[in-house]
Design a protein around this motif. Structure first.
Motif, mmCIF file in Angstrom:
data_model
loop_
_atom_site.group_PDB
_atom_site.id
_atom_site.type_symbol
_atom_site.label_atom_id
_atom_site.label_comp_id
_atom_site.label_asym_id
_atom_site.label_seq_id
_atom_site.Cartn_x
_atom_site.Cartn_y
_atom_site.Cartn_z
ATOM 1 N N ALA A 65 43.913 -11.365 -33.001
ATOM 2 C CA ALA A 65 43.623 -12.463 -33.909
ATOM 3 C C ALA A 65 42.749 -13.725 -33.540
ATOM 4 N N LEU A 66 41.982 -13.193 -32.281
ATOM 5 C CA LEU A 66 40.800 -14.210 -32.183
ATOM 6 C C LEU A 66 39.734 -14.508 -33.201
ATOM 7 N N PHE A 67 39.614 -15.754 -33.204
ATOM 8 C CA PHE A 67 38.642 -16.230 -34.209
ATOM 9 C C PHE A 67 37.241 -15.621 -33.913
ATOM 10 N N PRO A 68 36.749 -14.891 -34.853
ATOM 11 C CA PRO A 68 35.390 -14.192 -34.521
ATOM 12 C C PRO A 68 34.246 -14.875 -34.532
ATOM 13 N N HIS A 69 34.232 -15.982 -35.389
ATOM 14 C CA HIS A 69 33.221 -16.940 -35.328
ATOM 15 C C HIS A 69 33.116 -18.103 -34.216
ATOM 16 N N MET A 70 33.971 -18.212 -33.326
ATOM 17 C CA MET A 70 34.127 -19.102 -32.391
ATOM 18 C C MET A 70 33.901 -18.606 -30.933
ATOM 19 N N SER A 116 47.218 -7.975 -32.887
ATOM 20 C CA SER A 116 45.845 -7.741 -32.840
ATOM 21 C C SER A 116 45.100 -8.646 -32.422
ATOM 22 N N ASN A 141 54.060 -20.879 -29.738
ATOM 23 C CA ASN A 141 52.992 -20.177 -29.742
ATOM 24 C C ASN A 141 53.164 -18.584 -29.768
ATOM 25 N N MET A 142 52.138 -17.956 -30.683
ATOM 26 C CA MET A 142 52.212 -16.502 -30.501
ATOM 27 C C MET A 142 51.136 -15.753 -30.177
ATOM 28 N N ASP A 180 49.607 -21.191 -36.485
ATOM 29 C CA ASP A 180 50.331 -21.038 -35.145
ATOM 30 C C ASP A 180 49.882 -22.281 -34.154
ATOM 31 N N LEU A 181 48.575 -22.405 -33.926
ATOM 32 C CA LEU A 181 48.110 -23.268 -33.047
ATOM 33 C C LEU A 181 47.932 -24.902 -33.539
ATOM 34 N N LEU A 193 44.360 -14.145 -38.990
ATOM 35 C CA LEU A 193 43.612 -15.155 -38.467
ATOM 36 C C LEU A 193 44.174 -16.855 -38.843
ATOM 37 N N LYS A 197 31.273 -14.524 -27.394
ATOM 38 C CA LYS A 197 31.965 -14.313 -28.829
ATOM 39 C C LYS A 197 32.968 -13.165 -28.646
ATOM 40 N N PHE A 250 40.817 -24.245 -29.455
ATOM 41 C CA PHE A 250 41.319 -24.460 -30.814
ATOM 42 C C PHE A 250 42.823 -25.290 -31.003
ATOM 43 N N GLY A 251 43.749 -24.788 -30.336
ATOM 44 C CA GLY A 251 44.996 -25.482 -30.580
ATOM 45 C C GLY A 251 45.118 -26.807 -30.013
ATOM 46 N N PHE A 277 49.184 -12.624 -30.958
ATOM 47 C CA PHE A 277 49.194 -11.435 -31.845
ATOM 48 C C PHE A 277 49.051 -10.041 -31.289
ATOM 49 N N ARG A 312 44.648 -18.422 -25.222
ATOM 50 C CA ARG A 312 44.907 -19.227 -26.363
ATOM 51 C C ARG A 312 46.149 -19.619 -26.556
ATOM 52 N N ALA A 313 47.109 -18.801 -26.309
ATOM 53 C CA ALA A 313 48.369 -18.968 -26.709
ATOM 54 C C ALA A 313 49.180 -19.861 -25.758
#
Ligand SMILES: Nc1ncnc2c1ncn2[C@@H]1O[C@H](COP(=O)(O)OP(=O)(O)OP(=O)(O)O)[C@@H](O)[C@H]1O
Ligand SMILES: [Mg+2]
Lengths: 381, 318
Positions: A106-111, A104, A99-100, B223-224, B217, A151, A119-120, A102, A167-168
């Motif tokens: 890279a969180l999912f903005p709609h979740m 930035s 897992n990485m 990745d997940l 994203l 959010k 998610f994973g 990021f 998350r990672a």
């Protein structure tokens, strides 16, 4: 190449030999080209199970590219990648046990935070109740228990970074890749988070590969550091190895500050060498042998804090030079001096301010400098 | 840098300050003009015609010019009489023909919108992910039909879909049919015309939304452990939802009232509300009924848009 005791014993350590009992990730002669441009060149690297490996290098040297190849987002042009002995070169990212985190985030903005962390696990079809427990556990780990419903845009930068980490980690990967994980944090928060990261890593026993361009961060976090330059790995070693025993001019210069002068070997014995350094108008005595042909173009490197500076002539006969103080910077904990030699070259010296009332040196003072014969590093590359 | 230094704030007090104030006032006026003009424009060319149509819808037919009774009449003794005939709306709502036409229009527009979305999404995706050198060319291709008249393009489809047109020729040559198919004057032709004409309106907002999507994203999802299809449905689609809404509205709303395409490509039994309005207006010369239909459609579509927006904003908040 220095063959001083430290470097020699490092190279003979069993774990770093090719047998690699502990090797978890193996990067085997990997090259990555973008068109005609080579971003990563013939990199071979073994990363051990459970360590924090830092990839350190200047901007554009290929750190991110190497990390992205481990995650599976880029395909190596040449070479193979192994994780836990399995060739993963052609395995797509969603099937790698990696897992990485990021740069930035890279969180999912709609979740929500909860959904991001879950998610994973959802992809692995983990039962709902277990997902809830695992997410709660992860959020507790990064101290965001009460933030599950938020959010990402309702979080501060530091909180987002911790969600990204949670998350990672949620899938309990054996290998976690972190691309400049603390880049967006301010200095104070960054220092605190560095220790938190190390704590979490020790608790979970995950192997971390961290990309950074901040050498201090690499020193604090890394059990080992790989210094990259122009797509190549120049040196791999513990923070002490890298700092005290650099094997090349670039590494000596890149890590910390250093006085670096070109020289010529005038006496080459197994237990000591003498190197004539025209820039210092002296011959430097080094108390260990070096593995270089006598005609090699060598450079001597000496760290500013290893130089003693006195207003009177020291007792030592060797490794003494004279100069005039050109610049003084008082930094509180220590002072930095720039001393001008008669040759016109300068030597940088750092001394700790041990006493409150010290007989401090002043501008234009005539001073002597000397150092221990073991303090010198001789590099050939 | 130097521009700011020369700006009004840096100037000495006194006369220059007054100058600065004057500039400020002028700026305010300019800004108000910039914002106000489009509103004025909209008011003039949307609201005024709307009010005229509303007025006609409340009238009754008459054998005069224009062919409806005035709303306001002056009796001999100076009494002003205002007659509002609400019955038009009742008539339209109660009549089977109009209801069928409306439902039919909604169905055709809805299906066309769906087809546009299914074709437009991959197109927009392809353009957004194309190498940047290609992107402008592809974009131009999408906009290219606008360089010729809409009417001309619909006429071209008459030629293409005709009995001796290239589509039938191709089907015959491939041996898929024994004799030319009746393509024109069918619902099929209407769908072809609709999708063809409205596709760009779907592609452009979709492109804008997809292009904005942060690629990391998608990498994070992979990745997940999410496979590409899963990533598409859990990340890409939800994050381009606004583009989908915008595209669907831009296609659906004009498609419901479309007149030219069903008139030219559709058959006698392709009943669409636009055509009904046309017939009422020009054949029956019943302007009030035609206006009432137009007003009812407007209310319906407005309600539809408001509903969609509500749904969307509620999801956004959740
Ligand atoms: N997709 C790409 N196409 C072309 N060139 C690329 C691509 N990705 C990276 N590069 C080039 O490869 C080199 C290495 O890039 P990389 O992102 O690995 O650098 P980095 O070491 O992570 O630098 P930084 O510290 O600035 O993040 C750079 O010169 C970059 O311009
Ligand atoms: Mg990078």
């Amino acid at each position: 190449m220095t063959t001083d005791s430290g470097a020699a014993s490092r190279d003979s350590r069993p774990a770093s030999t090719e047998a690699g009992r502990d090797t978890y990730v193996r990067i085997d002669r990997v090259t990555k080209k973008f068109g005609a441009f080579t971003a990563v060149r013939q990199v071979s690297l073994d990363i051990r199970r459970g360590e924090i490996f830092c990839l350190l290098g200047g901007s554009g040297c290929g750190k991110t590219t190497l990390l992205r190849m481990l995650a599976g987002f880029e395909q190596p042009t040449e070479g193979r990648l192994y994780i836990d002995g399995v060739d993963v070169t052609d395995v797509p990212p969603y099937e790698r046990p990696v897992n990485m985190m990021f740069q930035s985030y890279a969180l999912f903005p709609h979740m929500s935070v909860f959904e991001n962390v879950a998610f994973g696990l959802k992809q692995d079809r983990v039962p709902k109740a277990e997902i809830r427990d695992r997410v709660a556990e992860m959020l507790a780990l990064v101290q965001l228990q009460d933030y599950g419903a938020r959010k990402p845009h309702q979080l501060s930068g530091g909180q987002r970074q911790r969600v990204a980490l949670a998350r990672a980690l949620a899938k309990r990967p054996k290998l976690l890749l972190l691309d400049e994980p603390l880049g967006a944090l301010d200095k104070k928060l960054r220092e605190r988070t560095q220790f938190e990261l190390v704590g979490i890593q020790e608790k979970l026993g995950v192997t971390f590969v961290i990309v950074t361009h901040d050498q201090e961060e690499a020193m604090v976090l890394g059990t080992r550091i790989g210094v990259m330059h122009a797509g190549e790995i120049l040196q791999v070693g513990t923070p002490t190895d890298i700092y005290e025993y650099p094997t090349s001019r670039y590494v000596a210069d890149f890590i910390g500050s250093v006085n670096l002068y070109e020289g010529r070997i005038v006496e080459d014995e197994p237990d000591h060498v003498r190197i004539e350094v025209p820039d210092m108008a002296t011959t430097v005595y080094v108390d260990h042998g070096i593995a270089a042909p006598p005609t090699a173009e060598v450079a001597v490197a000496i760290r500013p804090e290893k130089i003693h500076i006195t207003p009177y002539k020291p007792l030592e006969a060797e490794n003494v030079v004279r100069g005039t103080i050109q610049e003084i910077a008082y930094l509180g904990d220590n002072s930095r001096y720039v001393v001008r030699l008669d040759t016109g070259k300068v030597v940088r010296v750092t001394r700790p301010n041990v006493y409150r009332h010290d007989e401090r040196l002043a501008w234009d003072d005539s001073v002597w400098m000397h150092w221990h014969p073991s303090s010198i590093v001789v590099v050939t590359r | 840098m130097s521009a700011t230094a020369r700006g009004p704030r840096a100037a000495a007090p006194g006369a220059p300050l007054r100058g600065a104030l004057a500039t400020g006032a002028r700026l305010g006026l300019a800004r108000r003009l910039v914002i106000g003009l489009p509103y004025f424009w909209l008011l003039l060319f949307f609201l005024v015609p709307f009010l005229i149509v509303l007025k006609i819808s409340l009238s009754t037919t008459a054998l005069r010019l224009p062919p409806y009774e005035p709303l306001v009449t002056w009796a001999a003794d100076g009494v002003m009489q205002v007659k509002l005939h609400w019955s038009n709306f009742g008539f339209v709502l109660g009549d089977e023909l109009y209801r069928t036409a409306l439902l039919n229009s909604i169905e055709i527009a809805g299906v066309s919108t769906l087809i546009c979305l299914l074709i437009g999404y991959p197109m927009a995706y392809g353009i957004a992910r194309a190498p940047s050198a290609w992107r402008n060319v592809l974009f131009l291709l999408v906009a290219l039909p606008f360089f010729t008249s809409f009417l001309l393009r619909v006429y071209a489809w008459i030629g293409l879909l005709g009995r001796n047109g290239p589509v039938n020729d191709l089907l015959l040559a491939l041996g898929l049919v024994d004799q030319p198919l009746q393509l024109l004057q069918t619902d099929f032709a209407v769908y072809v015309g609709m999708v063809y004409s409205y596709l760009p309106f779907m592609v452009l907002p979709l492109y804008a939304a997809i292009e904005k999507l942060d690629l990391t994203l998608l990498e994070a999802a992979a990745d997940l452990g999410a496979r590409p299809v899963k990533t598409f449905f859990t990340v890409t689609l939800p994050l381009t939802k606004e583009g989908i809404f915008a595209g669907c509205l831009l296609v659906f709303i004009p498609a419901v009232g479309e007149f030219v395409i069903p008139a030219l490509l559709g058959g006698p039994d392709t009943l669409m509300i636009g055509r009904v309005v046309w017939d009422e207006f020009f054949s029956n010369r019943d302007w009030p009924i035609a206006s009432a239909i137009a007003i009812l459609m407007l209310v319906l579509l407005l309600g539809f848009v408001v509903l969609l927006q509500r749904l969307q904003s509620r999801e956004g908040r959740a």
